[in-house]
Enzyme design. Sequence first.
Site, mmCIF file in Angstrom:
data_model
loop_
_atom_site.group_PDB
_atom_site.id
_atom_site.type_symbol
_atom_site.label_atom_id
_atom_site.label_comp_id
_atom_site.label_asym_id
_atom_site.label_seq_id
_atom_site.Cartn_x
_atom_site.Cartn_y
_atom_site.Cartn_z
ATOM 1 N N ASN A 87 -4.943 -8.105 -0.574
ATOM 2 C CA ASN A 87 -5.513 -7.904 -1.906
ATOM 3 C C ASN A 87 -4.416 -7.294 -2.774
ATOM 4 O O ASN A 87 -3.767 -6.322 -2.367
ATOM 5 C CB ASN A 87 -6.722 -6.971 -1.837
ATOM 6 C CG ASN A 87 -7.878 -7.592 -1.073
ATOM 7 O OD1 ASN A 87 -8.087 -8.799 -1.134
ATOM 8 N ND2 ASN A 87 -8.614 -6.779 -0.337
ATOM 9 N N HIS A 100 -0.897 -3.483 2.322
ATOM 10 C CA HIS A 100 -1.482 -3.640 3.654
ATOM 11 C C HIS A 100 -1.993 -5.059 3.822
ATOM 12 O O HIS A 100 -2.523 -5.661 2.895
ATOM 13 C CB HIS A 100 -2.623 -2.639 3.892
ATOM 14 C CG HIS A 100 -3.649 -2.611 2.798
ATOM 15 N ND1 HIS A 100 -3.440 -1.975 1.600
ATOM 16 C CD2 HIS A 100 -4.886 -3.160 2.729
ATOM 17 C CE1 HIS A 100 -4.498 -2.112 0.842
ATOM 18 N NE2 HIS A 100 -5.402 -2.842 1.490
#
Length: 114
Positions: A87, A100
Amino acid sequence: MEDTIFDKILRGEIPSEKVYEDEVVYAFKDINPVAPVHVLVIPKSKLEKFSDFEDLSSLEVGNFIKKVSIVAKELGLKEDGYRVVFNNGRDGGQEVNYLHAHILGGKKLSFSRL
Ligand code: 5GP
């Protein structure tokens, strides 16, 4: 850069369920899993988001992606498959400003067109 919850996890100030660690990455279970297996992989050398990859060498980016693949294998997901999600930024739904990769697996995942 903002001191995020993942900075604190990496420093061991906040507990996490580690599944893999080496000199390049730290991988731990997501606290709010959306699949039977939901693991987050972060680079030890901090980036804030996916779009920061443009500032790295192709080798560094490749090394991180390779590690994500290795973590997925270590999790036993290689044969049945899995999904990797990054994201990025506000519209991408990024909540934690520490880059991440989400590794999602353990069931056949559906794909919504949103
Ligand atoms: P993002 O929306 O930024 O891509 O994803 C952030 C993820 O971090 C979410 O899936 C959320 O559940 C997870 N998360 C947030 N805080 C913590 C925490 O303190 N520990 C762990 N293990 N995961 C967290």
